[in-house]
Design a protein around this motif. Structure first.
Motif, mmCIF file in Angstrom:
data_model
loop_
_atom_site.group_PDB
_atom_site.id
_atom_site.type_symbol
_atom_site.label_atom_id
_atom_site.label_comp_id
_atom_site.label_asym_id
_atom_site.label_seq_id
_atom_site.Cartn_x
_atom_site.Cartn_y
_atom_site.Cartn_z
ATOM 1 N N LEU A 206 0.787 -1.387 -0.132
ATOM 2 C CA LEU A 206 0.003 0.047 -0.099
ATOM 3 C C LEU A 206 0.844 1.364 -0.049
ATOM 4 C CD1 LEU A 206 -3.161 -0.422 2.342
ATOM 5 C CD2 LEU A 206 -2.954 -0.018 0.072
ATOM 6 N N GLU A 207 1.810 1.286 0.939
ATOM 7 C CA GLU A 207 2.681 2.422 0.908
ATOM 8 C C GLU A 207 3.334 2.730 -0.336
ATOM 9 O OE1 GLU A 207 6.155 4.218 3.941
ATOM 10 O OE2 GLU A 207 6.172 2.083 3.430
ATOM 11 N N GLN A 208 3.844 1.581 -1.205
ATOM 12 C CA GLN A 208 4.310 1.764 -2.559
ATOM 13 C C GLN A 208 3.367 2.191 -3.527
ATOM 14 O OE1 GLN A 208 7.550 1.769 -3.328
ATOM 15 N NE2 GLN A 208 8.061 1.164 -1.321
ATOM 16 N N GLU A 209 2.298 1.863 -3.364
ATOM 17 C CA GLU A 209 0.940 2.498 -4.279
ATOM 18 C C GLU A 209 0.738 4.039 -4.088
ATOM 19 O OE1 GLU A 209 -3.478 1.168 -5.261
ATOM 20 O OE2 GLU A 209 -2.367 -0.201 -4.349
ATOM 21 N N VAL A 210 0.819 4.275 -2.591
ATOM 22 C CA VAL A 210 0.563 5.802 -2.149
ATOM 23 C C VAL A 210 1.583 6.747 -2.912
ATOM 24 C CG1 VAL A 210 0.712 7.363 -0.232
ATOM 25 C CG2 VAL A 210 -0.639 5.135 -0.252
ATOM 26 N N LEU A 211 2.959 6.195 -2.916
ATOM 27 C CA LEU A 211 3.911 6.913 -3.455
ATOM 28 C C LEU A 211 4.001 6.974 -4.922
ATOM 29 C CD1 LEU A 211 6.836 5.624 -1.107
ATOM 30 C CD2 LEU A 211 5.803 7.923 -1.040
ATOM 31 N N ARG A 212 3.425 5.922 -5.484
ATOM 32 C CA ARG A 212 3.483 5.766 -7.019
ATOM 33 C C ARG A 212 2.444 6.717 -7.580
ATOM 34 N NH1 ARG A 212 4.741 0.257 -6.686
ATOM 35 N NH2 ARG A 212 2.784 -0.054 -6.980
ATOM 36 N N GLN A 213 1.159 6.125 -7.410
ATOM 37 C CA GLN A 213 -0.057 6.434 -7.891
ATOM 38 C C GLN A 213 -1.392 6.506 -6.754
ATOM 39 O OE1 GLN A 213 -0.911 4.625 -11.645
ATOM 40 N NE2 GLN A 213 -2.455 6.044 -12.290
ATOM 41 N N PRO A 214 -1.362 7.361 -6.181
ATOM 42 C CA PRO A 214 -2.369 7.689 -5.114
ATOM 43 C C PRO A 214 -3.574 7.645 -5.587
ATOM 44 C CG PRO A 214 -1.219 9.493 -4.898
ATOM 45 C CD PRO A 214 -0.212 8.660 -6.020
ATOM 46 N N SER A 215 -4.696 7.102 -5.249
ATOM 47 C CA SER A 215 -6.060 7.287 -5.712
ATOM 48 C C SER A 215 -7.147 7.128 -4.572
ATOM 49 C CB SER A 215 -6.583 6.516 -6.906
ATOM 50 O OG SER A 215 -6.573 5.136 -6.223
ATOM 51 N N LYS A 216 -8.276 7.462 -4.772
ATOM 52 C CA LYS A 216 -9.344 7.346 -3.738
ATOM 53 C C LYS A 216 -9.239 6.030 -3.219
ATOM 54 C CE LYS A 216 -12.249 11.410 -4.726
ATOM 55 N NZ LYS A 216 -13.507 11.898 -5.116
ATOM 56 N N SER A 217 -9.244 5.095 -4.309
ATOM 57 C CA SER A 217 -9.422 3.648 -3.808
ATOM 58 C C SER A 217 -8.101 3.312 -2.915
ATOM 59 C CB SER A 217 -8.998 2.848 -5.211
ATOM 60 O OG SER A 217 -9.155 1.339 -4.724
ATOM 61 N N THR A 218 -7.081 3.744 -3.174
ATOM 62 C CA THR A 218 -5.955 3.402 -2.209
ATOM 63 C C THR A 218 -6.235 4.254 -0.925
ATOM 64 O OG1 THR A 218 -4.424 3.856 -4.107
ATOM 65 C CG2 THR A 218 -3.419 3.851 -2.037
ATOM 66 N N LEU A 219 -6.781 5.251 -0.804
ATOM 67 C CA LEU A 219 -7.068 5.802 0.695
ATOM 68 C C LEU A 219 -7.842 4.908 1.218
ATOM 69 C CD1 LEU A 219 -7.182 8.198 2.604
ATOM 70 C CD2 LEU A 219 -8.756 9.224 1.422
ATOM 71 N N HIS A 220 -9.113 4.425 0.437
ATOM 72 C CA HIS A 220 -10.215 3.543 0.933
ATOM 73 C C HIS A 220 -9.422 2.222 1.445
ATOM 74 C CE1 HIS A 220 -13.549 5.524 -1.346
ATOM 75 N NE2 HIS A 220 -13.202 6.345 -0.527
ATOM 76 N N GLN A 221 -8.461 1.723 0.808
ATOM 77 C CA GLN A 221 -7.812 0.390 1.266
ATOM 78 C C GLN A 221 -7.071 0.834 2.746
ATOM 79 O OE1 GLN A 221 -5.959 -0.103 -2.640
ATOM 80 N NE2 GLN A 221 -6.347 -2.265 -2.246
ATOM 81 N N VAL A 222 -6.425 1.857 2.847
ATOM 82 C CA VAL A 222 -5.624 2.381 4.015
ATOM 83 C C VAL A 222 -6.657 2.487 5.130
ATOM 84 C CG1 VAL A 222 -4.010 4.101 5.000
ATOM 85 C CG2 VAL A 222 -3.652 3.485 2.611
ATOM 86 N N LEU A 223 -7.819 3.138 4.898
ATOM 87 C CA LEU A 223 -8.724 3.327 5.807
ATOM 88 C C LEU A 223 -9.180 1.834 6.450
ATOM 89 C CD1 LEU A 223 -10.632 6.534 4.792
ATOM 90 C CD2 LEU A 223 -8.690 6.250 6.427
ATOM 91 N N ASP A 224 -9.792 0.996 5.426
ATOM 92 C CA ASP A 224 -10.147 -0.197 5.724
ATOM 93 C C ASP A 224 -8.878 -1.067 6.630
ATOM 94 O OD1 ASP A 224 -12.547 0.107 4.666
ATOM 95 O OD2 ASP A 224 -11.887 -0.793 2.516
ATOM 96 N N LEU A 225 -7.918 -0.931 6.467
ATOM 97 C CA LEU A 225 -6.584 -1.607 7.021
ATOM 98 C C LEU A 225 -6.604 -0.991 8.430
ATOM 99 C CD1 LEU A 225 -4.163 -3.370 7.125
ATOM 100 C CD2 LEU A 225 -3.041 -1.494 6.139
ATOM 101 N N LYS A 226 -6.755 0.203 8.619
ATOM 102 C CA LYS A 226 -6.795 0.957 9.973
ATOM 103 C C LYS A 226 -7.980 0.186 10.819
ATOM 104 C CE LYS A 226 -6.013 5.003 11.199
ATOM 105 N NZ LYS A 226 -6.091 6.383 11.561
ATOM 106 N N SER A 227 -8.968 0.012 10.458
ATOM 107 C CA SER A 227 -10.315 -0.607 11.055
ATOM 108 C C SER A 227 -9.751 -2.088 11.257
ATOM 109 C CB SER A 227 -11.409 -0.779 9.987
ATOM 110 O OG SER A 227 -11.784 0.831 9.778
ATOM 111 N N GLU A 228 -9.001 -2.651 10.514
ATOM 112 C CA GLU A 228 -8.641 -4.258 10.823
ATOM 113 C C GLU A 228 -7.768 -4.145 11.797
ATOM 114 O OE1 GLU A 228 -10.455 -6.856 9.641
ATOM 115 O OE2 GLU A 228 -11.558 -5.535 8.328
ATOM 116 N N LEU A 229 -6.849 -3.074 11.988
ATOM 117 C CA LEU A 229 -5.614 -3.073 12.952
ATOM 118 C C LEU A 229 -6.423 -2.644 14.270
ATOM 119 C CD1 LEU A 229 -2.685 -1.311 11.043
ATOM 120 C CD2 LEU A 229 -2.915 -3.632 11.982
ATOM 121 N N ILE A 230 -7.332 -1.696 14.301
ATOM 122 C CA ILE A 230 -8.304 -1.577 15.383
ATOM 123 C C ILE A 230 -8.991 -2.704 15.805
ATOM 124 C CG2 ILE A 230 -10.319 -0.426 16.480
ATOM 125 C CD1 ILE A 230 -9.559 1.828 14.489
ATOM 126 N N LYS A 231 -9.564 -3.654 15.191
ATOM 127 C CA LYS A 231 -10.082 -4.889 15.452
ATOM 128 C C LYS A 231 -9.016 -5.875 16.123
ATOM 129 C CE LYS A 231 -12.299 -8.867 13.639
ATOM 130 N NZ LYS A 231 -12.861 -9.570 12.528
#
Length: 377
Positions: A206-231
């Motif tokens: 995800l970090e490489q994708e954020v640096l290469r070509q960030p998009s709204k889909s990438t942001l949603h993936q990061v936010l979903d990952l944060k939810s999984e880490l909270i769980k």
């Protein structure tokens, strides 16, 4: 039902409980599997392992070998009569069985009936397809010569422990039933580490994708990952508290020679918490990195537009100035009008003007180059 739907249903199961139901009511989930009965009976010299067809056959086998230690493994809940018989045969409280069925409990331990324990822990799996955590509750009841485990799913992470019992290596078949309880908890905790490692690999992608070509889909993936880490954090912290409570129990429950093993499992839980907290910080940093990368890309776009505008603004001024078409002569008298664009009637005025405009463009580009505006492209 797809894996994602099952995952979402398990997450929302806590919201499906009926209000006002009598405490201790055994409400079997509609998606519960039919029970399967597994038994491992062993001592230092002998091992008997079998999958039994019915609960009655299971208990008959256990009662026939009271001198052996037993690991009774029941997978699936969809049998009301079997659950009620479990309460009677093992002296369980209906509230405990209710916790088993409402299988989104936090990890915990309860002591009951002369140093017998009721433990709930959670087994984790990482879905590389959906990038989600799938957790299954494992309920454990301990007795003087048995360990009873119940879970809603047929698959689990305890096969390495079963293999250790089969081959009889080490001290596992020489120790009391409480050691088997420790071994189960330790294997469950050990499986958290590869899950966290898989999450770490996904975070790097995800970090490489954020640096290469960030998009709204990438942001949603990061936010979903944060939810999984909270769980994941909501699971690992109670797991540490569970091991801490076990260490605080008296020696009649947790013998002194077993405390070193539980202390080691406690250390594993602390390491897991540190790893989860680090991953949460990294996920938060990725959100900031995404915003910074998007802002930088916007700045680059604005820089390009600014250069283009800076080049064409003076050209537009010149073209607009000469587009006013003021007459050089009075159309009625033929008198030459002073200061009314005589350049319009000069020979070669058009190519000369184009040349001047080209020189102006070159001078501006050279100026921008000297200022370093092209170095970041």
């Amino acid at each position: 039902m797809s894996k994602r739907n099952r995952h979402s249903r398990r997450r929302n199961k806590i919201l499906e409980r009926k209000a006002g139901v009598k405490p201790g009511s055994l409400l079997i989930p509609t998606e519960a599997y039919a029970p399967r009965f597994f038994l491992m009976s062993f001592n230092e010299e002998k091992l008997m392992e079998e999958e039994l067809k019915t609960y009655e056959e299971l208990m008959q086998q256990v009662r026939a070998t009271p001198d052996m230690r037993h690991w009774i493994d029941i997978r699936g809940y969809a049998n009301q009569t079997m659950l009620e018989q479990l309460i009677t045969d093992f002296g369980l409280h209906p509230l405990q069985m209710e916790d088993v069925l409402n299988d989104y409990q936090r990890p915990k331990v309860e002591e009951f009936d002369a140093n017998r324990l009721f433990i709930i822990t959670r087994m984790l799996r990482w879905s590389p397809e959906f990038h989600t955590l799938d957790d299954v509750q494992l309920s454990i009841f301990t007795g003087p010569n048995y360990v009873l485990t119940l879970q809603s799913d047929y698959g689990d992470c305890l096969d390495p422990l079963r293999e250790r019992i089969r081959v009889g290596k080490g001290i596992i078949r020489q120790r009391p039933a409480m050691y088997i309880t420790y071994a189960i908890l330790d294997v469950v905790l050990d499986y958290y580490f590869p899950v966290i490692a898989d999450i770490g690999v996904y975070m790097e992608e995800l970090e490489q994708e954020v640096l290469r070509q960030p998009s709204k889909s990438t942001l949603h993936q990061v936010l979903d990952l944060k939810s999984e880490l909270i769980k994941l954090r909501r699971i690992t912290w109670p797991a540490r508290d569970l091991m801490n409570e076990l260490l605080r129990m008296d020696e009649n429950t947790i013998p002194a020679h077993l405390r070193v093993y539980f202390r080691d499992a406690y250390d594993h839980a602390v390491q897991l918490i540190d790893l989860v907290d680090n991953h949460r910080d990294m996920a938060s940093s990725m959100v900031e990195l995404y915003m910074s990368t998007v802002s930088n890309r916007m700045n680059e776009i604005m820089k390009v537009l600014t250069i283009i505008s800076s080049i064409f603004i003076p050209l537009s001024f010149i073209v607009g100035l000469y587009g006013m078409n003021f007459a050089h002569e009075d159309p009625d008298t033929g008198k030459v009008l002073p200061h009314n664009m005589p350049e319009l009637y000069q020979p070669n005025a058009y190519p000369i003007l184009l040349g001047l405009m080209a020189v102006l463009i070159i001078l501006q580009i050279y100026f921008f180059y000297r200022k370093g505006w092209f170095r970041s492209f």
